[in-house]
Every structure is written in structure tokens, then in C-alpha cells.
Design a protein around this motif. Structure first.
Motif, PDB file in Angstrom:
ATOM      1  N   ALA A   1       6.328   5.610   7.154  1.00  0.00           N
ATOM      2  CA  ALA A   1       5.025   6.250   6.950  1.00  0.00           C
ATOM      3  C   ALA A   1       4.100   5.300   6.193  1.00  0.00           C
ATOM      4  O   ALA A   1       4.473   4.776   5.142  1.00  0.00           O
ATOM      5  CB  ALA A   1       5.188   7.551   6.175  1.00  0.00           C
ATOM      6  N   PRO A   2       2.896   5.082   6.700  1.00  0.00           N
ATOM      7  CA  PRO A   2       1.978   4.150   6.040  1.00  0.00           C
ATOM      8  C   PRO A   2       1.396   4.727   4.752  1.00  0.00           C
ATOM      9  O   PRO A   2       1.222   5.933   4.617  1.00  0.00           O
ATOM     10  CB  PRO A   2       0.874   3.950   7.085  1.00  0.00           C
ATOM     11  N   GLY A   3       1.129   3.845   3.808  1.00  0.00           N
ATOM     12  CA  GLY A   3       0.417   4.216   2.584  1.00  0.00           C
ATOM     13  C   GLY A   3       1.246   4.792   1.469  1.00  0.00           C
ATOM     14  O   GLY A   3       0.824   4.787   0.320  1.00  0.00           O
ATOM     15  N   LEU A   4       2.400   5.266   1.759  1.00  0.00           N
ATOM     16  CA  LEU A   4       3.235   5.924   0.764  1.00  0.00           C
ATOM     17  C   LEU A   4       3.882   4.898  -0.158  1.00  0.00           C
ATOM     18  O   LEU A   4       4.445   3.913   0.297  1.00  0.00           O
ATOM     19  CB  LEU A   4       4.307   6.729   1.501  1.00  0.00           C
ATOM     20  N   ARG A   5       3.774   5.127  -1.475  1.00  0.00           N
ATOM     21  CA  ARG A   5       4.425   4.247  -2.466  1.00  0.00           C
ATOM     22  C   ARG A   5       5.624   4.918  -3.116  1.00  0.00           C
ATOM     23  O   ARG A   5       6.587   4.258  -3.499  1.00  0.00           O
ATOM     24  CB  ARG A   5       3.431   3.854  -3.552  1.00  0.00           C
ATOM     25  N   ALA A   6       5.534   6.260  -3.290  1.00  0.00           N
ATOM     26  CA  ALA A   6       6.626   7.023  -3.899  1.00  0.00           C
ATOM     27  C   ALA A   6       6.493   8.474  -3.444  1.00  0.00           C
ATOM     28  O   ALA A   6       5.375   8.977  -3.289  1.00  0.00           O
ATOM     29  CB  ALA A   6       6.569   6.945  -5.419  1.00  0.00           C
TER      30      ALA A   6
END
Length: 164
Positions: A96-101
């Protein structure tokens, strides 16, 4: 392409830049709901419409989840406490793009007189500003997805007559 996310703990539900929480009430007793969430992982696609595949990994210490649209998650279970009626997992790897945590927590409690369950799902996430704004805009859809999943799970559990 899969990316590693920042590992977070249970406290992330209080400190995450985006925290979305949803509540509902089910007729099934808390112990039965907990079992469906935490112990019957492979059954999730049958009641949570966004999930097309779910399987335990690492001897039950993790999960592999596939969502409609091709999103994949490799997760670590960070809380599975039948006594406290708490089940939580964090995403370690995703496409999934953009997800950091990301950490999701399910808290269960008796709903009052009778066998019912109050269920609270907290979705705690971090990502760039554009991701945070988009996730905030997705709140109504996530809420509908949660409520639909709870209704479907409750109906499935009722059909089993709330047995083990």
C-alpha cells in the motif's frame, strides 16, 4: 512492491497522527467474538468484506492479509489476550502506498445485560500529510466497512448458535 513499515507498539493507538475508532454492539458473547477475531483468522474473508484472504503465519504470531484491490499486509500480532478481550496487530510489510506505520486494535467488552458484546476497532496510522488527509476522508467508508463486517460476523455467529 512490498515495503517495510516502522514497527510500533500498542501505545501507537494513542500517539498515531491518524486514529480512527469505530464502535458497535453485537448479540454474540465477548468470548465467542474474541475467538472469531483472534483464533479463527482464516474465517475473516467470510465476514469482513474487504478481506479476500487471511491466514496465520509464524505459528500464530503473525498474519498474512490480502484485501480487495490487491493490497497485501504481513502483520505481527502485538496483543492476543482472551482475558482482557483485546486483539491487536501491526503491519510490518505492505504494498500500500504512503503508509509508514499501521496498528489495528479490537477491544471487546460485555454490552450489558445478556450475552452481547460492545466492540471497538481502532485504526492507528502514520504517513505523509497527503496520506493522512486521504485517510481522514476515508473515515466514512471505513466506518461502513466495519459496521457491515460486525453485522455479518454477528449473523454468522448466531447461525452457529454461539458455540465453540
Amino acid at each position: 512492491m512490498a515495503r517495510r513499515l516502522r514497527p510500533v507498539g500498542l501505545d501507537f493507538t494513542e500517539s498515531a497522527p491518524v486514529r480512527l475508532a469505530f464502535e458497535s454492539v453485537m448479540a454474540a458473547p465477548p468470548e465467542t467474538v474474541y475467538r472469531a477475531l483472534a483464533e479463527e483468522v482464516e474465517g475473516w474473508p467470510g465476514w469482513f468484506g474487504a478481506v479476500v484472504r487471511a491466514r496465520p503465519t509464524h505459528g500464530g504470531a503473525g498474519r498474512e492479509i490480502r484485501l480487495r484491490g490487491g493490497v497485501r499486509f504481513q502483520e505481527t500480532i502485538v496483543a492476543a489476550d482472551a482475558g482482557l478481550l483485546r486483539y491487536a496487530y501491526r503491519v510490518d510489510e505492505t504494498n500500500a502506498p504512503g503508509l509508514r506505520a499501521l496498528l489495528e486494535e479490537w477491544r471487546l467488552a460485555p454490552a450489558g445485560p445478556g450475552p452481547g458484546t460492545r466492540i471497538r476497532w481502532t485504526f492507528a496510522a502514520d504517513g505523509p500529510v497527503a496520506f493522512r488527509l486521504a485517510l481522514g476522508g476515508a473515515r466514512p467508508g471505513l466506518g461502513r466497512s466495519f459496521r457491515g463486517a460486525v453485522r455479518t460476523l454477528d449473523a454468522r455467529l448466531a447461525a452457529r448458535r454461539w458455540t465453540a
